[in-house]
Scaffold this motif. Structure first.
Motif, mmCIF file in Angstrom:
data_model
loop_
_atom_site.group_PDB
_atom_site.id
_atom_site.type_symbol
_atom_site.label_atom_id
_atom_site.label_comp_id
_atom_site.label_asym_id
_atom_site.label_seq_id
_atom_site.Cartn_x
_atom_site.Cartn_y
_atom_site.Cartn_z
ATOM 1 N N LYS A 34 6.784 -38.190 -15.318
ATOM 2 C CA LYS A 34 7.550 -36.941 -15.331
ATOM 3 C C LYS A 34 8.961 -37.094 -15.889
ATOM 4 N N PHE A 76 -5.392 -35.583 -19.626
ATOM 5 C CA PHE A 76 -3.999 -35.483 -19.199
ATOM 6 C C PHE A 76 -3.348 -36.863 -19.134
ATOM 7 N N VAL A 77 -4.096 -37.840 -18.612
ATOM 8 C CA VAL A 77 -3.553 -39.201 -18.502
ATOM 9 C C VAL A 77 -3.272 -39.781 -19.880
ATOM 10 N N SER A 111 -4.715 -38.951 -13.025
ATOM 11 C CA SER A 111 -3.817 -37.926 -13.567
ATOM 12 C C SER A 111 -2.629 -37.698 -12.645
ATOM 13 N N MET A 167 -0.319 -40.681 -12.924
ATOM 14 C CA MET A 167 0.355 -40.666 -14.229
ATOM 15 C C MET A 167 1.476 -39.637 -14.260
ATOM 16 N N HIS A 168 1.243 -38.464 -13.673
ATOM 17 C CA HIS A 168 2.282 -37.432 -13.644
ATOM 18 C C HIS A 168 3.500 -37.911 -12.858
ATOM 19 N N TYR A 218 -0.269 -37.973 -21.836
ATOM 20 C CA TYR A 218 0.959 -37.652 -21.114
ATOM 21 C C TYR A 218 2.213 -37.873 -21.958
#
Length: 576
Positions: free
Chosen positions: A211, A325-326, A203, A206-207, A329
């Motif tokens: 982003k 979340f991943v 996660s 990935m963020h 996204y």
């Protein structure tokens, strides 16, 4: 439903955008549907737990060559699968139903706000951040409702799945014993911690990768809307472009607009390539990761094949829940972009309505037949003063011509009198029954009958009377098209459109008729004929006109003349 967005936090904005629907007249239906969807989501998780246990029994039956147990488990699977399919179908169906109802309600609410207090007009003027409000209503609302439901329910599903399977995985996990520098360390439920650590690291990465996608999605919607609007504008002005031979310039503009789309899409593609690459590797490793960890226990005989499959399935469920979340996204980035655009729209709507509410232009509608303008300052949106008109009163029958050089502010005065120009200041009293005819008439989509009677399409008038008025206004060739629906602004010439506006005035019979160069596309003979027609057919209507041709003055008794330069314009009212 112009919202006062008091929260600067993202989830606060989401709630403020969502709250009106969940507290509306549809709240019980909406809440009922949401409850049913939540129950079905919980049912899906429960069925996954049952399938996890079935997996263990099924593969153990294989390993033990138990044919009777195998047959019973196949029958059991058929029942489980049937229930699972029914839940899956109705979960999606009810989700789509709730999304559609929410979108309908929210779209109607935005329509109401956009069209009330002439906000649609004010948003196109002044310094506003809202671009393409039509796109916000048509697309962003759809995306917002869909993403809000799907992501919220997806998060709920992940939390419940995590709570359900983490216990199963903990029970199936063997403790991990590690010796470090002579120290013996025992880690109970090792596979649970491995799944959590794997998902948290994924996660975080990935963020960091994704982003920039939030800002890119925001700009993509803007660029796409601008590109579409440029093509629509070309269609609406096809004749003018053709007469000017402006195809090369229009192509240059369209290519420029599309270049914005192309460049931004290219950046999104590059970013999504990184996201897909990471996500694919992340998921592929996750397939083999639990098998590798559980393999020593299987080969030592601590667990059977069914136990290995159960561990693998439970690990996948836990990791999938924590990896929400991943996996989501890209959807979260798109969701945030739509929330930001709707937030900007609402903020501009609030400012527009506040501007109208705090406008120093006081409009009074009355039944008395006069027009009074007092202490009026005609201003532009940036606050620049064009002119002052200290006092003017027109009584019924005082037909008045407004004159002056081009660009001096005559049309702005007319907009101020109409009450659609909140930037001006002063007091205006005007009769209720009035009609304003702009230079370019508005011809809505619909039958010709509806166009002629706009906006009072339910007015009581016979087709014979309408046909007579069309003939009187030299539009008899349209008599057989009253029930036809066309793009009238494309099929009629500018002169025909202005004559349609005159027919509209003759049908509606206002007590005050304001014409802002409403006959400028007509020849002088036709213009004079139509003014005579208005005078004879509407004897109780007072005419106030803006026109540049001298002959128009013959149909007015007074002149309101503007002279001077911008900011120093004076108005003189005198008989003609």
């Amino acid at each position: 439903m112009a919202l006062r967005l008091t929260s600067s936090r993202f989830l606060g904005k989401v709630w403020q955008l969502s709250k009106p629907y969940w507290q509306s007249e549809e709240k019980w239906i909406a809440r009922g549907l949401l409850l049913a969807i939540v129950v079905l989501n919980l049912g899906m998780v429960y069925m996954s737990v049952i399938l996890n246990k079935w997996n263990s029994d099924f593969y153990n039956a294989f390993q033990e060559l138990d044919k009777e147990a195998f047959t019973q488990l196949i029958l059991k699977f058929s029942i489980i699968a049937a229930i699972f399919i029914a839940i899956a179908v109705y979960r999606i169906y009810l989700n789509m139903m709730l999304q559609l109802r929410w979108r309908r309600w929210l779209t109607n609410a935005y329509f109401t706000e956009w069209l009330s207090d002439r906000s649609y007009f004010q948003l196109e003027r002044g310094n506003h951040q809202t671009d393409n409000p039509d796109q916000r209503i048509a697309e962003d609302i759809d995306q917002f409702t869909g993403d809000t439901l799907n992501l919220s329910l997806g998060l709920l599903n992940s939390v419940v799945t995590l709570a359900s399977f983490i216990t199963i995985l903990w029970g199936l996990s063997s403790p991990l014993n590690i010796n470090i520098a002579g120290h013996h360390i025992n880690i109970p439920g090792f596979m649970v911690w491995a799944a959590l650590l794997y998902a948290v690291v994924g996660s975080f990465v990935m963020h960091k990768i994704g982003k920039p996608l939030i800002g890119l999605n925001f700009m993509q919607q803007k660029f796409e809307a601008n590109f579409r609007y440029s093509m629509v504008r070309l269609r609406e002005n096809a004749e003018g472009v053709a007469l000017y031979n402006g195809e090369d310039k229009e192509r240059e503009l369209l290519e420029w607009r599309f270049t914005d789309v192309w460049k931004n899409t290219w950046q999104i593609m590059r970013k999504q390539k990184q996201i897909v690459g990471f996500n694919s590797g992340y998921n592929q490793i996750a397939i083999i990761f639990p098998i590798i960890i559980a393999a020593p226990s299987f080969f030592s005989g601590a667990i059977k094949l069914g136990g290995l499959m159960q561990v693998n399935n439970a690990f996948s469920q836990v990791m999938g829940a924590v990896s929400w979340f991943v996996d989501s996204y890209a959807s979260i980035a798109s969701w945030k972009a739509s929330v930001d655009r709707l937030t900007t729209y609402n903020q501009d709507m609030i400012e527009t309505k506040q501007q109208s509410a705090h406008s120093k232009l006081l409009m009074t509608r009355h039944q008395n037949d006069h027009l009074t303008i007092a202490q009026c300052a005609i201003k532009l949106p940036n606050g620049t003063t064009l002119s002052h008109l200290n006092q003017l009163t027109l009584q019924s029958g005082q037909h008045t011509l407004i004159s002056g050089q081009s660009g001096i502010g005559k049309s702005t005065l007319m907009k101020t009198i109409a009450g659609i120009w909140p930037f001006s200041e002063g007091n205006i009293e005007l009769a209720e029954r009035r009609l304003f005819l702009p230079q370019k008439p508005y011809l809505p989509t619909g039958t010709l009958r509806e166009v002629l009677c706009y906006p009072n399409v339910d007015i009581n008038i016979s087709d014979q009377a309408i046909e007579q008025l069309l003939s009187d206004c030299q539009l008899a060739h349209f008599n057989h098209k009253l029930d036809d629906t066309e793009q009238w602004s494309h099929t009629m010439s500018p002169g025909e459109q202005q004559r349609v506006a005159i027919v509209r005035a003759l049908i509606l019979k206002p007590t005050w008729l304001f014409l802002d160069e409403a006959t400028s596309s007509l020849d002088e003979e036709t213009e004079s004929y139509l003014y005579q027609l208005l005078a004879s057919r509407l004897p109780n209507t007072t005419l106030v006109s803006i026109a540049h041709r001298s002959k128009v003055a013959h149909y007015h008794q007074y002149r309101l003349h503007a002279q001077g330069s911008k900011g120093q314009v004076s108005w003189q009212f005198a008989p003609i």
